[in-house]
Design a protein around this motif. Structure first.
Motif, PDB file in Angstrom:
ATOM      1  N   ALA A 114       0.746  -1.272   0.016  1.00  0.00           N
ATOM      2  CA  ALA A 114       0.086   0.056   0.014  1.00  0.00           C
ATOM      3  C   ALA A 114       0.872   1.237  -0.070  1.00  0.00           C
ATOM      4  CB  ALA A 114      -0.944  -0.247   1.161  1.00  0.00           C
ATOM      5  N   LEU A 115       1.871   1.382   0.836  1.00  0.00           N
ATOM      6  CA  LEU A 115       3.007   2.454   0.642  1.00  0.00           C
ATOM      7  C   LEU A 115       3.540   2.464  -0.354  1.00  0.00           C
ATOM      8  CD1 LEU A 115       4.047   4.628   2.308  1.00  0.00           C
ATOM      9  CD2 LEU A 115       5.871   2.926   3.298  1.00  0.00           C
ATOM     10  N   ARG A 116       4.006   1.387  -1.220  1.00  0.00           N
ATOM     11  CA  ARG A 116       4.583   1.427  -2.272  1.00  0.00           C
ATOM     12  C   ARG A 116       3.626   1.953  -3.578  1.00  0.00           C
ATOM     13  NH1 ARG A 116       5.012   0.487  -7.034  1.00  0.00           N
ATOM     14  NH2 ARG A 116       3.056  -1.042  -6.888  1.00  0.00           N
ATOM     15  N   LYS A 117       2.523   1.750  -3.360  1.00  0.00           N
ATOM     16  CA  LYS A 117       1.531   2.154  -4.315  1.00  0.00           C
ATOM     17  C   LYS A 117       1.428   3.679  -4.352  1.00  0.00           C
ATOM     18  CE  LYS A 117      -3.274   1.555  -5.963  1.00  0.00           C
ATOM     19  NZ  LYS A 117      -3.319   2.975  -6.453  1.00  0.00           N
ATOM     20  N   ALA A 118       1.246   4.298  -2.929  1.00  0.00           N
ATOM     21  CA  ALA A 118       1.034   5.449  -2.551  1.00  0.00           C
ATOM     22  C   ALA A 118       2.317   6.416  -3.108  1.00  0.00           C
ATOM     23  CB  ALA A 118       0.872   5.872  -1.222  1.00  0.00           C
ATOM     24  N   ILE A 119       3.145   5.887  -3.207  1.00  0.00           N
ATOM     25  CA  ILE A 119       4.600   6.381  -3.354  1.00  0.00           C
ATOM     26  C   ILE A 119       4.681   6.582  -5.022  1.00  0.00           C
ATOM     27  CG2 ILE A 119       7.203   6.385  -3.509  1.00  0.00           C
ATOM     28  CD1 ILE A 119       6.947   5.329  -0.466  1.00  0.00           C
ATOM     29  N   ARG A 120       4.343   5.531  -5.744  1.00  0.00           N
ATOM     30  CA  ARG A 120       4.259   5.441  -6.935  1.00  0.00           C
ATOM     31  C   ARG A 120       3.367   6.397  -7.492  1.00  0.00           C
ATOM     32  NH1 ARG A 120       7.474   4.292 -11.354  1.00  0.00           N
ATOM     33  NH2 ARG A 120       8.612   2.990  -9.894  1.00  0.00           N
ATOM     34  N   ASP A 121       2.100   6.338  -7.098  1.00  0.00           N
ATOM     35  CA  ASP A 121       1.032   7.356  -7.690  1.00  0.00           C
ATOM     36  C   ASP A 121       1.457   8.632  -7.648  1.00  0.00           C
ATOM     37  OD1 ASP A 121      -0.544   5.064  -8.086  1.00  0.00           O
ATOM     38  OD2 ASP A 121      -1.986   5.452  -6.521  1.00  0.00           O
ATOM     39  N   ASP A 122       2.178   9.075  -6.402  1.00  0.00           N
ATOM     40  CA  ASP A 122       2.641  10.538  -6.025  1.00  0.00           C
ATOM     41  C   ASP A 122       3.593  10.590  -7.198  1.00  0.00           C
ATOM     42  OD1 ASP A 122       0.771  10.764  -4.198  1.00  0.00           O
ATOM     43  OD2 ASP A 122       2.375  10.860  -2.725  1.00  0.00           O
ATOM     44  N   MET A 123       4.501   9.890  -7.328  1.00  0.00           N
ATOM     45  CA  MET A 123       5.709   9.982  -8.360  1.00  0.00           C
ATOM     46  C   MET A 123       5.202  10.341  -9.825  1.00  0.00           C
ATOM     47  SD  MET A 123       9.244   7.881  -8.646  1.00  0.00           S
ATOM     48  CE  MET A 123       8.323   6.574  -7.969  1.00  0.00           C
ATOM     49  N   ASN A 124       4.138   9.230 -10.103  1.00  0.00           N
ATOM     50  CA  ASN A 124       3.666   9.544 -11.362  1.00  0.00           C
ATOM     51  C   ASN A 124       2.784  10.783 -11.929  1.00  0.00           C
ATOM     52  OD1 ASN A 124       4.732   7.149 -12.268  1.00  0.00           O
ATOM     53  ND2 ASN A 124       2.762   6.042 -11.613  1.00  0.00           N
ATOM     54  N   ASN A 125       2.275  11.289 -10.418  1.00  0.00           N
ATOM     55  CA  ASN A 125       1.505  12.609 -10.705  1.00  0.00           C
ATOM     56  C   ASN A 125       2.217  13.683 -10.954  1.00  0.00           C
ATOM     57  OD1 ASN A 125      -1.006  11.258 -10.683  1.00  0.00           O
ATOM     58  ND2 ASN A 125      -1.234  11.443  -8.458  1.00  0.00           N
ATOM     59  N   TYR A 126       3.330  13.827 -10.215  1.00  0.00           N
ATOM     60  CA  TYR A 126       4.381  14.727 -10.356  1.00  0.00           C
ATOM     61  C   TYR A 126       5.239  14.600 -11.651  1.00  0.00           C
ATOM     62  CZ  TYR A 126       3.790  16.124  -5.151  1.00  0.00           C
ATOM     63  OH  TYR A 126       3.448  16.476  -4.045  1.00  0.00           O
ATOM     64  N   ALA A 127       5.564  13.568 -11.992  1.00  0.00           N
ATOM     65  CA  ALA A 127       6.141  13.425 -13.104  1.00  0.00           C
ATOM     66  C   ALA A 127       5.199  14.081 -14.390  1.00  0.00           C
ATOM     67  CB  ALA A 127       6.518  12.023 -13.589  1.00  0.00           C
ATOM     68  N   ASP A 128       3.818  13.702 -14.261  1.00  0.00           N
ATOM     69  CA  ASP A 128       2.906  14.122 -15.336  1.00  0.00           C
ATOM     70  C   ASP A 128       3.029  15.553 -15.186  1.00  0.00           C
ATOM     71  OD1 ASP A 128       2.328  11.426 -15.949  1.00  0.00           O
ATOM     72  OD2 ASP A 128       0.423  11.426 -14.870  1.00  0.00           O
ATOM     73  N   ARG A 180      12.722  12.595  -7.586  1.00  0.00           N
ATOM     74  CA  ARG A 180      13.815  11.912  -7.164  1.00  0.00           C
ATOM     75  C   ARG A 180      13.640  11.208  -5.716  1.00  0.00           C
ATOM     76  NH1 ARG A 180      17.429  15.771  -7.624  1.00  0.00           N
ATOM     77  NH2 ARG A 180      17.630  15.362  -9.861  1.00  0.00           N
ATOM     78  N   GLY A 181      13.333  12.095  -4.977  1.00  0.00           N
ATOM     79  CA  GLY A 181      13.107  11.745  -3.307  1.00  0.00           C
ATOM     80  C   GLY A 181      12.118  10.512  -3.236  1.00  0.00           C
ATOM     81  N   LEU A 182      10.915  10.638  -3.970  1.00  0.00           N
ATOM     82  CA  LEU A 182       9.999   9.490  -3.810  1.00  0.00           C
ATOM     83  C   LEU A 182      10.615   8.135  -4.518  1.00  0.00           C
ATOM     84  CD1 LEU A 182       6.909  11.485  -4.880  1.00  0.00           C
ATOM     85  CD2 LEU A 182       7.382  10.464  -2.732  1.00  0.00           C
ATOM     86  N   ALA A 183      11.388   8.462  -5.497  1.00  0.00           N
ATOM     87  CA  ALA A 183      12.018   7.150  -6.259  1.00  0.00           C
ATOM     88  C   ALA A 183      13.116   6.559  -5.336  1.00  0.00           C
ATOM     89  CB  ALA A 183      12.710   7.637  -7.596  1.00  0.00           C
ATOM     90  N   GLN A 184      13.799   7.455  -4.520  1.00  0.00           N
ATOM     91  CA  GLN A 184      14.675   6.833  -3.542  1.00  0.00           C
ATOM     92  C   GLN A 184      14.001   6.242  -2.444  1.00  0.00           C
ATOM     93  OE1 GLN A 184      17.215   9.593  -1.836  1.00  0.00           O
ATOM     94  NE2 GLN A 184      18.617   8.126  -1.111  1.00  0.00           N
ATOM     95  N   ALA A 185      12.746   6.574  -1.966  1.00  0.00           N
ATOM     96  CA  ALA A 185      12.205   6.130  -0.811  1.00  0.00           C
ATOM     97  C   ALA A 185      11.249   4.710  -1.387  1.00  0.00           C
ATOM     98  CB  ALA A 185      10.815   7.161  -0.533  1.00  0.00           C
ATOM     99  N   GLU A 186      11.061   4.843  -2.530  1.00  0.00           N
ATOM    100  CA  GLU A 186      10.369   3.515  -3.094  1.00  0.00           C
ATOM    101  C   GLU A 186      11.486   2.292  -3.348  1.00  0.00           C
ATOM    102  OE1 GLU A 186       7.500   2.149  -6.720  1.00  0.00           O
ATOM    103  OE2 GLU A 186       9.387   3.423  -7.304  1.00  0.00           O
ATOM    104  N   ARG A 187      12.748   2.784  -3.603  1.00  0.00           N
ATOM    105  CA  ARG A 187      13.806   1.824  -3.561  1.00  0.00           C
ATOM    106  C   ARG A 187      13.993   1.196  -2.365  1.00  0.00           C
ATOM    107  NH1 ARG A 187      14.648  -1.358  -6.924  1.00  0.00           N
ATOM    108  NH2 ARG A 187      14.577  -2.683  -5.173  1.00  0.00           N
ATOM    109  N   HIS A 188      14.351   2.275  -1.182  1.00  0.00           N
ATOM    110  CA  HIS A 188      14.435   1.789   0.103  1.00  0.00           C
ATOM    111  C   HIS A 188      13.492   0.693   0.480  1.00  0.00           C
ATOM    112  CE1 HIS A 188      18.104   4.008   0.686  1.00  0.00           C
ATOM    113  NE2 HIS A 188      17.441   5.280   0.689  1.00  0.00           N
ATOM    114  N   LEU A 189      12.134   1.002   0.335  1.00  0.00           N
ATOM    115  CA  LEU A 189      11.252   0.146   0.523  1.00  0.00           C
ATOM    116  C   LEU A 189      11.125  -1.204  -0.124  1.00  0.00           C
ATOM    117  CD1 LEU A 189       8.310   0.078   2.180  1.00  0.00           C
ATOM    118  CD2 LEU A 189       7.328   0.825   0.183  1.00  0.00           C
TER     119      LEU A 189
END
Length: 64
Positions: free
Chosen positions: A6-20, A41-50
Motif C-alpha cells: 500500500a505504501l509503495r503504491k501511494a509513493i508510485r502514484d505520487d511520483m507519477n502525478n508529479y512526473a505528469d 527523485r526523493g520519492l524514487a529513492q524512498a520507493e527503492r529503500h522500501l
C-alpha cells in the motif's frame, strides 16, 4: 494488500502525478521544475529503500 504494498503504491502514484505535471508543462517556472524533479527523485529513492527492505524481509523469512 499489505502495508508495504500500500505504501509503495501511494509513493508510485505520487511520483507519477508529479512526473505528469513536469511532462505536461505544469511547472510554471524553472524553480518549480527543479523542485518537482527533486520531489520525484526523493520519492524514487524512498520507493527503492522500501523495495529493498521488503526483499530483505522476504529472504529472511525464506531462511527460517
Amino acid at each position: 494488500m499489505d502495508f508495504a504494498e500500500a505504501l509503495r503504491k501511494a509513493i508510485r502514484d505520487d511520483m507519477n502525478n508529479y512526473a505528469d505535471d513536469i511532462a505536461g508543462g505544469g511547472c510554471g517556472s524553472y524553480e518549480n521544475y527543479r523542485y518537482l524533479c527533486g520531489v520525484v527523485r526523493g520519492l524514487a529513492q524512498a520507493e527503492r529503500h522500501l523495495l529493498d527492505l521488503q526483499q530483505a524481509a522476504e529472504e529472511a523469512q525464506d531462511h527460517e
